[in-house]
Scaffold this active site. Structure first.
Site, short mmCIF file in Angstrom:
data_model
loop_
_atom_site.label_atom_id
_atom_site.label_comp_id
_atom_site.label_asym_id
_atom_site.label_seq_id
_atom_site.Cartn_x
_atom_site.Cartn_y
_atom_site.Cartn_z
N ARG A 71 6.93 25.44 -16.42
CA ARG A 71 6.72 26.07 -15.12
C ARG A 71 7.99 26.05 -14.26
NH1 ARG A 71 1.72 26.92 -12.77
NH2 ARG A 71 0.79 25.50 -14.30
N LEU A 74 7.23 20.49 -11.52
CA LEU A 74 6.32 19.51 -12.12
C LEU A 74 4.98 19.49 -11.39
CD1 LEU A 74 9.02 16.75 -12.58
CD2 LEU A 74 7.83 17.96 -14.42
N GLY A 75 3.99 18.86 -12.03
CA GLY A 75 2.67 18.76 -11.42
C GLY A 75 1.62 19.63 -12.07
N GLY A 76 2.04 20.57 -12.92
CA GLY A 76 1.09 21.40 -13.66
C GLY A 76 0.22 22.27 -12.78
N GLY A 151 8.12 24.55 -24.56
CA GLY A 151 8.29 23.76 -25.77
C GLY A 151 7.20 23.99 -26.79
N HIS A 482 -19.84 -1.53 10.02
CA HIS A 482 -20.74 -0.68 10.81
C HIS A 482 -20.02 -0.22 12.08
CE1 HIS A 482 -24.43 0.74 12.73
NE2 HIS A 482 -24.05 0.09 13.81
#
Length: 503
Positions: A71, A74-76, A151, A482
């Site tokens: 890409r 990075l990070g897909g 790749g 709480h």
């Protein structure tokens, strides 16, 4: 030799910190060529959540590591066109929706409210850019060699790379990890052009708010993206072949979730299939018919979002050339150590069987390189949480009531409505519930399902409980601050093993 390698790495790092001219590109290619001549201990193909985490962890364990990513950032999918940008838009659109529908009720009044879509998109893009650069920084910090290009396996110890800047190289590795992720699942007869018919990628960068949006698929992604544009003013209709939305979700929670979305004016056409698409006009005409067959109907939209799921990205990466086995769905088959049938070739994340979730891929990556490094790795797929980031959020971990019943396990259920939670009532955000399923005899928690604001954060208490085999009584007897929405989980656990206090 060590000093020479270090010098080459420093030279490559220096190049990455400044714009590349022609000379710079040539020098970078030379650094790639030098790296190719030195065998890495681990070569990761893919820089998504599974791939980049595996690369960093491998380097931290002392392994010489190279990561190849086509890409260029990075990070897909997750970081670039998935989890991160969608959450940015979900938050921005929620802010607008709150300002439009809720602020006045809280005593905050103003005029001239409008959506600045370019600004909203710019904020999303800024978040993505910052995070991708952050991963590059982590690569440099951990001395991971980063190769930009496509790749594919050339042998069990070599990856041929078509470099993004032109040319090619071969990266050698003692161990190769396939972390190529997944891609959008297409539908027969529905061509995604990212203009009128878009995938989730296209839905994240629309230039204007569509008047009518049709979402094909009622899973996590479709409901999240439908929610974004619904809040911003689109008329959203969700078409789903199955009889229910989010089929993996607990049935009782799913029904309440759908009612909540319908209350937000999203429309649903369940048990319905798309049989025809016409894009010849200004918009899109979809021909629909009942899933079981029957009379057809036509629905019109400005934009159609195809969100029918995802498929592993494993075609065209050289698996066949080295004999790596896949199943009918294209998923790579691996053993408990993430190794394929080819010695030295591993696979993780969306490319293998299991939940297609970024956090699952990260766990795969860490465990895989731990095995490679001679340590023990472990991923418990029974405790991987799932979250739908609508509002309220829906989060779950473990088994649904339907699954427990099908297994024939005697069980108890405890439920607590957010209407009885003081924090949720105080902030006027009390739509939802917490549901706990526990084994009847031992009280061991089998599943937790939450629909509430911040459910994606609260669920991790339940994840930890399942990981350590906790009982509902264990959580019920644990002091919770709480007022917090988290108290609803405590109360649901009280209701499971004895009786809740506040209902």
């Amino acid at each position: 030799m060590a000093l020479a390698i270090l010098a080459r790495r420093r030279a490559a790092d220096a190049l990455l910190r400044r714009p590349l001219g022609a000379a710079g590109v040539s020098a970078l290619r030379a650094s790639y060529a030098a790296a190719a001549g030195e065998e890495s201990d681990v070569v990761v193909v893919g820089g998504g959540p599974g791939g980049y985490v595996a690369a960093i962890k491998a380097a931290q364990l002392g392994l010489k590591t190279t990561c190849i990513e086509k890409r260029g950032t990075l990070g897909g999918t997750c970081l670039n066109v998935g989890c991160i940008p969608s959450k940015a838009l979900l938050h921005s659109s929620h802010m607008y929706h709150e300002a439009k529908s809720s602020f006045a009720h809280h005593g905050v009044k103003f005029s001239n409210l409008e959506v600045d879509l370019p600004a909203m998109m710019a904020q999303k893009d800024k978040a993505v850019a910052g995070l991708t650069k952050g991963i590059e920084g982590l690569f440099k910090k951990n001395k991971v060699t980063y190769v930009k290009g496509f790749g594919k396996l050339a042998s069990p110890s070599e990856v041929s790379v078509d470099l993004s800047d032109g040319g090619s190289t071969v990266v050698k590795g003692k161990n190769i990890i396939i972390a190529t992720g997944s891609d959008v699942k297409s539908l027969p007869g529905v061509t995604i052009d990212e203009k009128k018919i878009v995938s989730s990628t296209g839905a994240l960068c629309l230039s204007e708010i569509p008047k009518k949006l049709v979402v094909i698929g009622a899973g996590y992604i479709g409901l999240e993206m439908g929610s974004v544009w619904n809040r911003l003013g689109s008329e959203v209709t969700v078409v789903e072949f199955a009889p229910d939305i989010v089929p993996s979700m607990d049935g009782e929670v799913r029904k309440q979730f759908q009612r909540m979305l319908e209350k937000q004016k999203m429309k649903f056409m369940l048990k319905t299939k798309v049989v025809g698409v016409d894009t010849s006009g200004d918009g899109v005409k979809l021909t629909l018919e009942p899933a079981a067959g029957g009379e057809q109907s036509v629905i019109e939209a400005d934009i159609v979002l195809v969100s029918a799921g995802r498929v592993p990205y494993t075609a065209g990466i050289g698996l066949e050339s080295v004999g790596v086995e896949t199943d009918k769905a294209g998923r790579i088959l691996v053993d408990k150590r993430f190794m394929t049938n080819v010695n030295g070739v591993y696979a993780i994340g969306d490319a293998i069987p299991g939940p297609m979730l970024a956090h699952k891929a990260e766990e795969d990556g860490v465990a895989c390189v731990e095995f490679i490094a001679g340590k023990e790795g472990h991923v418990d797929y029974d405790t991987v949480p799932g979250v739908v980031y609508t509002h309220p959020e829906v989060a779950s971990v473990g088994k649904t009531e339907e699954q427990v019943k099908a297994l024939g396990i005697p069980y108890r259920v405890g439920k607590f409505p957010l209407l009885a939670n003081s924090r949720a009532k105080a902030i006027d955000d009390a739509e939802g519930l917490v549901k706990v399923v526990a084994e009847k005899e031992t009280d061991k928690i089998l599943g937790v399902h939450i629909m509430a604001p911040g459910a994606g954060e609260i669920i991790h208490e339940a994840v930890l409980a399942l990981q350590y085999g906790a009982s509902s009584e264990d959580i019920a007897r644990t002091c919770h601050a709480h007022p917090t929405v988290s108290e609803a989980l405590k109360e649901a656990c009280l209701q499971t093993f004895t009786k809740a206090i506040h209902i």
